[in-house]
Design a protein around this motif. Structure first.
Motif, PDB file in Angstrom:
ATOM      1  N   LEU A 134       0.974  -1.099   0.327  1.00 50.10           N
ATOM      2  CA  LEU A 134      -0.197  -0.166  -0.132  1.00 50.10           C
ATOM      3  C   LEU A 134       1.395   1.322  -0.202  1.00 50.10           C
ATOM      4  CD1 LEU A 134      -2.218  -0.857   2.874  1.00 50.10           C
ATOM      5  CD2 LEU A 134      -2.544  -1.127  -0.169  1.00 50.10           C
ATOM      6  N   GLU A 135      -0.145   1.998  -0.553  1.00 48.29           N
ATOM      7  CA  GLU A 135       1.098   3.901  -0.677  1.00 48.29           C
ATOM      8  C   GLU A 135      -0.159   4.869  -1.161  1.00 48.29           C
ATOM      9  OE1 GLU A 135       2.011   3.899  -5.304  1.00 48.29           O
ATOM     10  OE2 GLU A 135       4.002   3.535  -4.121  1.00 48.29           O
ATOM     11  N   SER A 136       0.334   5.841  -0.288  1.00 55.78           N
ATOM     12  CA  SER A 136      -0.459   6.645  -0.511  1.00 55.78           C
ATOM     13  C   SER A 136      -1.226   7.013  -2.172  1.00 55.78           C
ATOM     14  CB  SER A 136       0.138   7.958  -0.578  1.00 55.78           C
ATOM     15  OG  SER A 136       1.021   8.715  -1.317  1.00 55.78           O
ATOM     16  N   GLY A 137      -2.444   7.525  -1.668  1.00 60.08           N
ATOM     17  CA  GLY A 137      -3.548   7.321  -2.646  1.00 60.08           C
ATOM     18  C   GLY A 137      -3.609   6.699  -3.369  1.00 60.08           C
ATOM     19  N   VAL A 138      -3.849   4.811  -2.888  1.00 64.15           N
ATOM     20  CA  VAL A 138      -4.251   3.567  -3.476  1.00 64.15           C
ATOM     21  C   VAL A 138      -5.694   3.661  -2.901  1.00 64.15           C
ATOM     22  CG1 VAL A 138      -3.596   1.255  -3.073  1.00 64.15           C
ATOM     23  CG2 VAL A 138      -2.200   2.474  -3.817  1.00 64.15           C
ATOM     24  N   LEU A 139      -6.301   3.183  -3.213  1.00 68.25           N
ATOM     25  CA  LEU A 139      -7.798   2.345  -3.006  1.00 68.25           C
ATOM     26  C   LEU A 139      -7.364   0.853  -2.351  1.00 68.25           C
ATOM     27  CD1 LEU A 139     -10.860   2.565  -2.369  1.00 68.25           C
ATOM     28  CD2 LEU A 139     -11.188   1.650  -4.893  1.00 68.25           C
ATOM     29  N   VAL A 140      -8.162   1.122  -0.715  1.00 64.14           N
ATOM     30  CA  VAL A 140      -7.444  -0.922  -0.990  1.00 64.14           C
ATOM     31  C   VAL A 140      -7.952  -1.722  -0.858  1.00 64.14           C
ATOM     32  CG1 VAL A 140      -7.575  -2.047   1.349  1.00 64.14           C
ATOM     33  CG2 VAL A 140      -6.969   0.675   2.014  1.00 64.14           C
ATOM     34  N   PRO A 141      -7.470  -2.797  -2.120  1.00 64.05           N
ATOM     35  CA  PRO A 141      -8.207  -3.463  -2.938  1.00 64.05           C
ATOM     36  C   PRO A 141      -9.333  -4.574  -2.241  1.00 64.05           C
ATOM     37  CG  PRO A 141      -5.999  -4.569  -3.006  1.00 64.05           C
ATOM     38  CD  PRO A 141      -5.929  -2.618  -2.217  1.00 64.05           C
ATOM     39  N   ALA A 142      -8.434  -4.945  -1.359  1.00 61.14           N
ATOM     40  CA  ALA A 142      -9.185  -6.345  -0.266  1.00 61.14           C
ATOM     41  C   ALA A 142      -9.134  -5.903   1.273  1.00 61.14           C
ATOM     42  CB  ALA A 142      -8.486  -7.352  -0.618  1.00 61.14           C
ATOM     43  N   ASP A 143      -9.964  -6.552   1.904  1.00 64.96           N
ATOM     44  CA  ASP A 143      -9.276  -6.688   3.153  1.00 64.96           C
ATOM     45  C   ASP A 143      -7.862  -7.256   3.847  1.00 64.96           C
ATOM     46  OD1 ASP A 143     -12.125  -5.452   3.581  1.00 64.96           O
ATOM     47  OD2 ASP A 143     -12.594  -6.481   5.209  1.00 64.96           O
ATOM     48  N   LEU A 144      -7.438  -6.031   4.388  1.00 64.24           N
ATOM     49  CA  LEU A 144      -5.393  -6.961   4.952  1.00 64.24           C
ATOM     50  C   LEU A 144      -5.733  -6.566   6.662  1.00 64.24           C
ATOM     51  CD1 LEU A 144      -3.903  -4.745   2.268  1.00 64.24           C
ATOM     52  CD2 LEU A 144      -4.633  -7.316   1.247  1.00 64.24           C
ATOM     53  N   ARG A 145      -5.155  -7.671   6.024  1.00 60.53           N
ATOM     54  CA  ARG A 145      -3.960  -7.604   8.186  1.00 60.53           C
ATOM     55  C   ARG A 145      -2.847  -6.791   7.528  1.00 60.53           C
ATOM     56  NH1 ARG A 145      -1.178  -7.223  11.948  1.00 60.53           N
ATOM     57  NH2 ARG A 145      -1.357  -8.228  13.569  1.00 60.53           N
ATOM     58  N   LEU A 146      -2.105  -5.711   7.781  1.00 60.69           N
ATOM     59  CA  LEU A 146      -1.333  -4.811   7.724  1.00 60.69           C
ATOM     60  C   LEU A 146      -0.425  -5.918   8.501  1.00 60.69           C
ATOM     61  CD1 LEU A 146      -2.275  -1.053   8.133  1.00 60.69           C
ATOM     62  CD2 LEU A 146      -1.592  -2.395   6.441  1.00 60.69           C
ATOM     63  N   LEU A 147       0.976  -6.090   7.944  1.00 57.63           N
ATOM     64  CA  LEU A 147       1.940  -6.778   9.396  1.00 57.63           C
ATOM     65  C   LEU A 147       3.392  -5.921   8.597  1.00 57.63           C
ATOM     66  CD1 LEU A 147       2.562  -9.227   6.599  1.00 57.63           C
ATOM     67  CD2 LEU A 147       0.976  -9.727   9.053  1.00 57.63           C
ATOM     68  N   GLU A 148       3.498  -4.791   8.190  1.00 55.44           N
ATOM     69  CA  GLU A 148       4.237  -3.478   8.151  1.00 55.44           C
ATOM     70  C   GLU A 148       3.982  -1.847   7.365  1.00 55.44           C
ATOM     71  OE1 GLU A 148       8.033  -3.951   7.047  1.00 55.44           O
ATOM     72  OE2 GLU A 148       8.607  -6.296   8.044  1.00 55.44           O
ATOM     73  N   THR A 149       4.405  -1.618   8.615  1.00 58.22           N
ATOM     74  CA  THR A 149       3.369   0.042   8.428  1.00 58.22           C
ATOM     75  C   THR A 149       4.487   1.075   8.507  1.00 58.22           C
ATOM     76  OG1 THR A 149       2.616  -0.090  10.336  1.00 58.22           O
ATOM     77  CG2 THR A 149       1.083  -0.353   8.848  1.00 58.22           C
ATOM     78  N   SER A 150       4.769   2.699   7.697  1.00 56.95           N
ATOM     79  CA  SER A 150       5.236   3.266   8.270  1.00 56.95           C
ATOM     80  C   SER A 150       4.717   4.658   8.072  1.00 56.95           C
ATOM     81  CB  SER A 150       6.252   3.344   7.180  1.00 56.95           C
ATOM     82  OG  SER A 150       7.177   4.992   6.845  1.00 56.95           O
ATOM     83  N   GLY A 151       3.924   5.636   8.467  1.00 57.31           N
ATOM     84  CA  GLY A 151       2.527   6.586   8.892  1.00 57.31           C
ATOM     85  C   GLY A 151       2.033   6.216   7.784  1.00 57.31           C
TER      86      GLY A 151
END
Length: 865
Positions: A134-151
């Motif tokens: 994922l990155e800014s400007g993206v429409l999340v395509p499915a339900d995700l369990r986030l593993l790593e995030t940066s801001g």
């Protein structure tokens, strides 16, 4: 549950699924698509046609006919009802299915890991267990369990109704039963990533996502576009006028002593025939035709009113990159402090003799380290075009990012965001941390020590030549330093790069065509003012370097709205513009009276796209945020396609007016002929079944052919229509009134003449009915253009017109010879000389309308400009 536990439960791994695993799961879970609104079955569409008060009247007339022993009449009226219902269902079904097919043309991509490789895939192919970035400007395509995030922060207002952005954290462990708004380690399908980066594992797709459950409850909700709603109101108003006229006619007939049954049947038939109850469906068909044509010209319509709305635009505020240019950036020039400028070929070979490629090595290394793209192996490149250009440049000098990162592992990064205007990466190198930064010159220079004046001079020169200029800087810090923006000071400027994004070959002609069409073209870009001026000059947009408005100038005028609006009204090119400033520009243009279309592709463009009358998003390079905010999507990211869309929009609006003109003038003629015969003391010109036959044979078919018109050669040169222009304006009132009165007058006169010649009422009605069919066959040619002569509209541009004319004429003549049908309709075969006589009278309608068009054109040309 921890991330690793989620991966284990999903039977996945951070390197992604294999191809075989994906295929097995697709077979099990299906495509990752939301439930869509059900397309009505033909049976449902057919049944819907009977929910109409006019149909109820006809059914009542059928019952009365049966009671009075008029069995053939009852059968015929019932047949008319069913045939009309079938035609309405077919037209409505085609329009509905055409609109539903658009969803399949808009593709949403996702960046996923498959077989250990980073790939761009169609979001509909995602399955539970996929690893998605994922990155800014993206429409999340499915339900995700986030593993790593940066801001990462996301807009989940679509799901929760809460407008505040939600900060996401993949390390958080949720309490059991956490509410939707508190699930900070989940990214839900349909939400927007506003900023930051990260990745997660797909835990639900399609119907099983949170938005899928909501969508399932909304699929049966129907809505109609505003234009169709306006036409329904217009049809209702026209219906009231027709019913009032019919009631007056019936009252007079009753007063004169006409039989009650005859009055009833004729009044019902006249009302059904004259009321344009099929107008909304006819217009929906016209819009659906335009939608398909736009799709063939690379414009996908998300909102049906945008079809005709695009044709009314008086100004386009266009993004530059990817729309007017190819969006294929190449580093063409490099400037190094103390060493000067290096001009490169597309293979990054050095042109000058004073420098060697090794002198560029440090710049290439920093540009490759501060990078979020991937050239890939055997797959399409993934990432921002600037990052891809830096990677390609570095590889020509033998520096692959993968090898650099192996020797210098990434410790942290500050992702590039439009409002920050820079990106930074922190990498371990022994006991120190290398800081690699690239971004806008003004932003990067503020982080550096010294060297500002020479760099600014070099940047001015590069920008003046049409380059996009970025600065690259480097710094060092101890391993215990804070890896955030506070570390970005005291850096060393490594150099400047000049990137070239060539104009699209067709862009200059497209801009000229738009300007010839009366559409003002403005360019709104984040590039340097001199770069913007150089590109504008190449495009033919009248704006010198002194005419370019910079973001700094806009900021200075923030406290003086009047001065800002005056500035925006005068200028054509806006550079170094920030997202909210682009929104302000659009609002100022709207206040100036323009109907504004805005193009864009990034998150920063979304506010302006939503604020414009028509938002146009880029389908190939655009973010999901931009596409969702827009009304139209240009699949090839090409400005020329937008101009094509403007043309198709104007064609659609013109065709809508043609359909209205044809139907209303036919209705006026039918009402008028009854009243003229009444005033002249003549018998009723038609019996009920003849009116119903006339409505069935001509009105139900020929208006569809008019909606297929290709457009007139001078359509673009006429300029956009005024925003206040009503659909049924003075010109249309004049044309429909003149055509209706002409047909009514000639028809009533011919009917009276036939009776005076000793012809029976049955014979006179037979010939009058043929005349009315011929009138409408002729009038459809008049309606092909409001302005141009019928003789200047080539038949080959719309072969449906002669086809339906031959068809309707053939059906009517055939009915004269069919034994039972001619008895029901009270018609009979006519002599060849009588057909020629009737056809000759009907052709008088053409010179009448030709004279009107000629006089109208003369008045328009002599009007003061």
């Amino acid at each position: 549950m921890r991330g690793e536990e989620v991966l284990a439960r999903a039977e996945s791994r951070r390197s992604g699924l294999s191809g075989d695993e994906v295929r097995v799961r697709q077979a099990r879970f299906g495509l990752n698509t939301l439930p869509s609104r059900k397309v009505s079955s033909w049976a449902a569409l057919f049944a819907r046609q009977f929910v109409n008060p006019l149909i109820a009247l006809l059914l009542a007339a059928t019952a009365v006919s049966a009671v009075l022993g008029e069995t053939l009449d009852a059968i015929f009226i019932l047949a008319v009802i069913f045939i009309n219902a079938a035609l309405g269902a077919i037209q409505e079904g085609k329009a509905e299915r055409g609109a539903a097919a658009l969803d399949r043309l808009v593709r949403q991509d996702a960046v996923a890991w498959r077989n250990g490789e980073r790939r761009r895939v169609d979001a509909t192919d995602l399955v539970p267990g996929d690893i998605v970035e994922l990155e800014s400007g993206v429409l999340v395509p499915a339900d995700l369990r986030l593993l790593e995030t940066s801001g990462i922060s996301a807009d989940e207002s679509l799901l929760t109704g809460e407008s505040l952005a939600v900060e996401k954290n993949g390390a958080t462990i949720l309490a059991e039963g956490a509410s939707l708004g508190d699930r900070v380690n989940l990214a839900h399908a349909g939400s927007m990533i506003l900023r930051g980066r990260g990745f997660g594992v797909v835990v639900a797709t399609g119907r099983e996502t949170e938005i899928g459950r909501i969508a399932a409850s909304l699929t049966d909700i129907e809505s109609a576009p505003p234009l169709v709603l306006r036409l329904r109101r217009f049809s209702a108003t026209a219906g009231i006028v027709v019913v009032t006229a019919v009631l007056v006619f019936a009252a007079v007939q009753l007063w004169l002593g006409a039989p009650l049954a005859e009055i009833f049947f004729v009044s019902v038939a006249l009302a059904v025939s004259a009321i344009p109850e099929g107008l909304p469906i006819a217009i929906t068909v016209a819009l659906a035709v335009a939608v398909r044509r736009m799709a063939r010209r690379n414009v996908i319509v998300r909102a049906l009113p945008a079809v005709e709305g695009l044709g009314a635009r008086s100004l386009i505020a266009s993004d530059k990159t990817g729309t007017l240019t190819l969006n294929r950036l190449t580093i063409a020039t490099v400037w190094l402090p103390g060493q000067g400028r290096v001009d490169l070929t597309t293979t990054a070979a050095v042109r000058g003799d004073d420098l060697t490629p090794e002198a560029l090595g440090e710049l290439a290394t920093v540009g490759a380290l501060c990078n979020e793209a991937s050239l890939g192996e055997g797959e399409a490149a993934v990432g921002d075009t600037v990052d891809l250009a830096f990677l390609a440049f570095a590889e020509t000098l033998g520096r692959r990012r993968e090898e650099l990162v192996r020797s210098e592992p990434v410790a942290s990064a500050i992702a590039y965001e439009p409002e920050n205007r820079f990106g930074a990466t922190f990498t371990y190198r022994g006991d120190r941390i290398r800081i690699s930064v690239k971004g806008a010159l003004e932003t990067v220079l503020a982080m550096c020590e010294g060297g500002a004046a020479p760099a600014q001079d070099a940047a001015e020169q590069l920008a003046g030549e049409g380059h996009r200029v970025l600065a690259v800087a480097e710094g060092w810090a101890g391993t215990g330093a804070a890896l955030d923006r506070s570390a970005l000071r005291g850096l060393t400027l490594i150099g400047l790069v000049g990137l070239i994004d060539p104009l699209r070959p067709e862009a200059r002609d497209a801009v000229r065509q738009a300007q010839d069409a009366g559409v003002r073209v403005c360019m709104v870009t984040g590039d340097h003012p001199k770069t913007a001026a150089a590109i504008a000059e190449q495009l033919g947009i009248p704006a010198g370097p002194e005419d370019v408005v910079s973001g700094q100038e806009i900021a200075r005028l923030a406290a003086d709205p009047a001065a800002f609006r005056a500035l925006v009204a005068r200028r054509r090119v806006f550079a170094r513009v920030e997202p909210l400033q682009k929104l302000s520009i659009v609002e100022a243009l709207r206040e100036a009276g323009h109907f504004v279309a805005v193009t864009g592709d990034g998150v920063n463009d979304a506010p302006a796209l939503a604020a414009a009358h028509i938002g146009v998003a880029m389908g190939r390079s655009g973010t999901d945020v931009a596409r969702r905010a827009a009304d139209l999507i240009v699949t090839d990211d090409n400005f020329a396609s937008i101009v094509a869309g403007i043309e198709e929009g104007r064609i659609a609006y013109a065709n809508i007016r043609k359909v209205i003109a044809f139907l209303i003038s036919s209705s006026a003629a039918e009402i008028g002929i009854f009243f003229l015969c009444l005033l002249a003391g003549l018998p009723l010109p038609f019996v009920a079944v003849q009116l119903l036959w006339l409505n069935l044979v001509t009105d139900s078919v020929q208006h569809v052919a008019l909606s297929m018109e290709r457009g007139e050669p001078d359509l673009l040169s006429r300029g956009p229509r005024a925003p206040s222009e009503p659909l049924f304006d003075r010109r249309m009132i004049e044309q429909t009134g003149l055509a209706g009165l002409t047909m009514a007058g000639l028809g009533a006169g011919y009917f009276g003449w036939l009776l005076a010649q000793g012809r029976s009422i049955g014979e006179a009605r037979n010939l009058l009915l043929l005349l009315m069919v011929c009138f409408q066959n002729v009038h459809v040619f008049n309606c092909r253009s409001e302005r141009r002569s019928a003789f200047h509209q080539p038949l080959r541009s719309n072969l449906w017109i002669p086809a339906v004319v031959v068809l309707t004429q053939g059906i009517h003549i055939g009915a004269m010879h069919v034994p039972v049908l001619n008895e029901v309709l009270r018609i009979a075969p006519v002599a060849w000389s009588e057909w020629v006589q009737v056809a000759g009278i009907s052709l008088l309608l053409i010179p009448t309308m030709e004279v009107y068009k000629s006089l109208k054109a003369g008045r328009l040309s002599s009007a003061p400009q």
